[in-house]
Design an enzyme around this catalytic site. Structure first.
Site, short mmCIF file in Angstrom:
data_model
loop_
_atom_site.label_atom_id
_atom_site.label_comp_id
_atom_site.label_asym_id
_atom_site.label_seq_id
_atom_site.Cartn_x
_atom_site.Cartn_y
_atom_site.Cartn_z
N ASP A 64 -4.16 0.48 8.36
CA ASP A 64 -2.96 1.32 8.31
C ASP A 64 -2.97 2.32 9.47
O ASP A 64 -1.99 2.49 10.20
CB ASP A 64 -2.92 2.04 6.96
N HIS A 107 0.80 -1.23 0.00
CA HIS A 107 0.00 0.00 0.00
C HIS A 107 0.83 1.28 0.00
O HIS A 107 0.32 2.35 -0.35
CB HIS A 107 -0.99 0.00 1.18
N GLU A 120 3.53 5.32 -3.47
CA GLU A 120 3.74 6.65 -2.89
C GLU A 120 5.18 6.87 -2.46
O GLU A 120 5.75 7.95 -2.68
CB GLU A 120 2.81 6.84 -1.68
N ASP A 121 5.80 5.86 -1.82
CA ASP A 121 7.07 6.08 -1.13
C ASP A 121 8.29 5.43 -1.78
O ASP A 121 9.40 5.56 -1.27
CB ASP A 121 6.98 5.57 0.31
#
Length: 707
Positions: free
Chosen positions: A139, A72, A76-77
């Site tokens: 999360d 997840h 993004e990272d």
């Protein structure tokens, strides 16, 4: 960190047919992508996605959701991309990962307008695939469990967001266990003294009374055995935050709280639920008004259970929840039960709600919201609400949120009924419109021809539908008043640039702005849907532009920056010439000038390299420095016009005007005024404070606004 085989074992416990190779592949890919990244605690970052996946196995979710949890944060990272995830794990997983990424980037605790828009995006993500929210809740749950590694201010911000948004959302989805843990973890951050006090009281109570939970559980089991009913009985003390909330709502001390223990009886059939209820009521005295039958009237998220509060041992009140095993699965997992697996097969729980229908039920009335504030009000109400069930005179059931009034009931039947409501009968007795309705009551609305909604109804109504309908009716009724107010605002704005607000000029402005006529333009001006500066600009763009003063170039009013270096005034403190200032450098943009007493500067105390010593250029500045004034004025004819005139007489321009609150006797507004310097600000505020119809006045500074 859980290794991949242990994670697969957790999935196999409920889904022996799991695609173990897919989970291994996702685990290794995520580990590779996050290589070299660490959490604030110093642990490898990949421990977090693995922990989120483990949390989701407790809900017995499908392989796609588990894989999404492992991946997840990759898009993004890390250097991972959507197309790469889709190629390796399929479009379904890529869509879910992308959905979680977009949710992570939403600033749900930002300013009201932005927050409302982001709530819309959150609901859109939910409507596409609710599993995105399940991953996001897991999360947030793991982040809250490990929040101690964050700086105190970030802990507080995350905890508040959790308490305001994620915990209520989990509750609205029926995930009560997740909601309770999120609330308690946030409570531990936001009010640790209160939580510690409640836990200490519990320890003292157990020392004085012994194990009450064990004794009452044994009593219930004994009574059920006598009646020949097979059922599982569980008991527990309620969570610290739940107790704290009851203390606040009822304004009671801990010693006066009675129902601090809860018990569950899980039966084999629906018929046994009612048999258990009979046994409990025969053995213990029922508490009047503390009974809810969510089996015959289930909640919209599928929750079914009987809630009965009785006086147990030593007169202590205890709440007993009675439901079947299938009902219990939905009570624990809520809407997530739709995706649950058992023994390798999707569980077809008859009580699990179709997520698409649940989302439609949640959002069906949001489109009626006319502005961001109404939408936010509606969505938060929906997330926080419990329900009451009332009956029409014909016996039909009307669902309303807890705390609803006869007005909400009337508007739930039909807007026409609500608008013409004059009074109501509850169980045959006439009651005031502000009466709070209770479960099982029969409600009859009495209407009258010619009746119109009153402004005070806004404070009586609870539901978003009722409030929106009342506001809409009030706007129509007040149209003539808004037109008069708009005429005064237009007159002042036009005179400020040396022009007159003639009918011809207003018609031309309306046509230029795409409005049907001058009356509509004035109505929008008066209701603050349109600013007077925009109307002037539509006709006289050159005059509406603020020209630089002769003495000082408006583009270079600050000394201490490099030649040609761009800068901006901070939105949070809105510094003006004459105030001490400092500039802070921000990555990717020019310096931002703050007032020296701006609280936002605290977060830069440990970064002296970002501070630039600057000052205002001495001399006469042009009136280009916008300052927000928070002003409360009496709701009388001509007052707002006089206020605008006063500001104009001080040679200050009103660049925007926004109604914050409207009551029958007063208005509260935010007025944006363009000023030269701090002395100019003082002159404007002095003139306003001298006006008898001004109840309160202050300079408005909003620290939630980005610099």
């Amino acid at each position: 960190m859980i290794d991949v085989e242990d994670l697969i074992a957790l999935v196999r416990n409920y889904n022996p047919r799991t695609d173990a190779d897919l989970i291994r592949k996702a685990y290794l890919y995520g580990q590779q992508m996050h290589e070299g990244q660490f959490r604030r605690s110093g642990e490898p970052y990949f421990t977090h996605p693995v922990a989120v996946a483990a949390i989701l196995t407790e809900q017995a979710l499908d392989d796609a959701t588990i894989v999404t949890a492992l991946l997840h944060d990759t898009i993004e990272d890390t250097k991972s991309t959507y197309s790469e995830v889709a190629a390796m794990f399929g479009e379904e997983v890529a869509e879910l990962v992308d959905g979680v990424t977009k949710l992570t980037n939403l600033q749900l605790s930002s300013s009201e307008t932005k927050q409302a828009e982001n709530f819309r995006k959150l609901l859109i993500a939910m409507s596409r695939d609710l599993r995105v929210i399940l991953v996001k809740l897991a999360d947030r749950l793991h982040n809250m469990r490990t929040i101690k590694s964050l700086p105190p201010e970030k802990q507080a911000r995350k905890a508040r967001e959790t308490m305001d948004i994620f915990a209520p959302l989990a509750g609205r989805m029926g995930m009560q266990q997740t909601r309770e843990e999120l609330e308690d973890l946030a409570f531990k951050v936001l009010n640790p003294e209160a939580r510690t006090s409640i836990i200490r009281r519990f320890v003292t109570l157990q020392r004085e009374t012994g194990d009450v939970v064990h004794r009452i559980t044994a009593d219930i089991r004994l009574e059920l055995e006598k009646a020949g009913i097979e059922a599982d009985v569980y008991g527990r003390a309620k969570k610290p935050y739940s107790i704290w909330r009851k203390m606040q709502e009822k304004d009671l001390a801990f010693s006066r709280l009675s129902d601090i223990y809860g018990f569950r009886v899980i039966t084999g059939s629906e018929a046994d639920c009612y048999r258990v209820l009979g046994v409990i009521h025969q053995r213990w005295r029922a508490v009047p008004g503390r009974f809810k039958d969510y089996i015959s009237q289930p909640k919209s998220n599928g929750y079914r259970s009987i809630h009965a509060t009785v006086s147990g041992r030593d007169g202590k009140r205890v709440e007993v929840q009675i439901r079947t095993r299938q009902m219990h699965e939905v009570a624990e997992s809520g809407v997530a039960a739709h995706w649950s697996y058992r023994d390798g097969e999707r569980v077809h729980n008859p009580f699990a709600v179709d997520p698409a229908k649940w989302i439609a039920n949640l959002t069906e009335r949001f489109d009626t919201a006319d502005d961001h504030g109404e939408f936010l009000e509606n969505v938060k109400l929906e997330m926080y609400s419990d329900q009451v069930f009332c009956f029409t005179p014909k016996g039909d059931v009307v669902k309303l949120p807890k705390g609803a009034t006869p007005l909400d009931y009337a508007y739930a039947i039909h807007t026409r009924i609500g608008n013409s409501c004059v009074s109501a009968k509850v169980d045959g007795l006439r009651v005031p419109l502000w009466t709070r309705l209770k479960n099982g009551q029969s409600v009859e609305i009495i209407t009258a021809e010619g009746q119109r909604p009153q402004a005070s109804w806004i404070d009586i109504a609870v539901t978003g539908r009722a409030k929106a309908a009342i506001r809409r009716s009030l706007r129509e009724e007040d149209r003539s008043r808004f037109v008069k107010l708009g005429q005064e605002l237009a007159r002042v704005a036009f005179e400020h640039v040396g022009k007159k607000a003639t009918e011809k000029a207003l018609r031309t402005a309306a046509r230029t702005m795409g409005l049907p006529d001058s009356t509509e333009l004035l109505a929008r001006l008066g209701s603050a849907e349109l600013s007077a500066s925009k109307v002037v600009e539509a006709l006289y763009p050159e005059l509406a532009r603020i020209h630089p003063a002769e003495e000082i170039d408006a583009r270079r009013p600050v000394v201490g920056l490099s030649p040609g270096q761009p800068y901006r005034r901070a939105n949070c403190c809105q510094p003006v010439p004459g105030e001490r200032i400092v500039a802070i450098t921000y990555r990717g943009q020019g310096p931002i000038v703050h007032a020296i007493d701006c609280p936002a500067l605290i977060e830069f105390e440990d970064e002296p390299q970002r501070w630039i010593d600057v000052r205002w250029t001495e001399g006469r500045h042009p009136p280009v420095h916008t300052v927000s004034l928070n002003i409360t004025i009496s709701n009388d004819a001509g007052v707002l016009g006089r206020i605008c005139t006063l500001i104009g007489e001080q040679k200050a321009n009103i660049s925007d005007l926004h109604f914050v609150d409207r009551k029958p006797d007063y208005y509260r507004l935010l007025i944006e005024v363009d000023l030269r310097d701090v002395e100019h600000l003082h002159n404007v505020m002095t003139a306003l404070e001298a006006e008898s119809d001004v109840a309160q006045l202050e300079r408005y500074r909003d620290l939630s606004r980005k610099p």
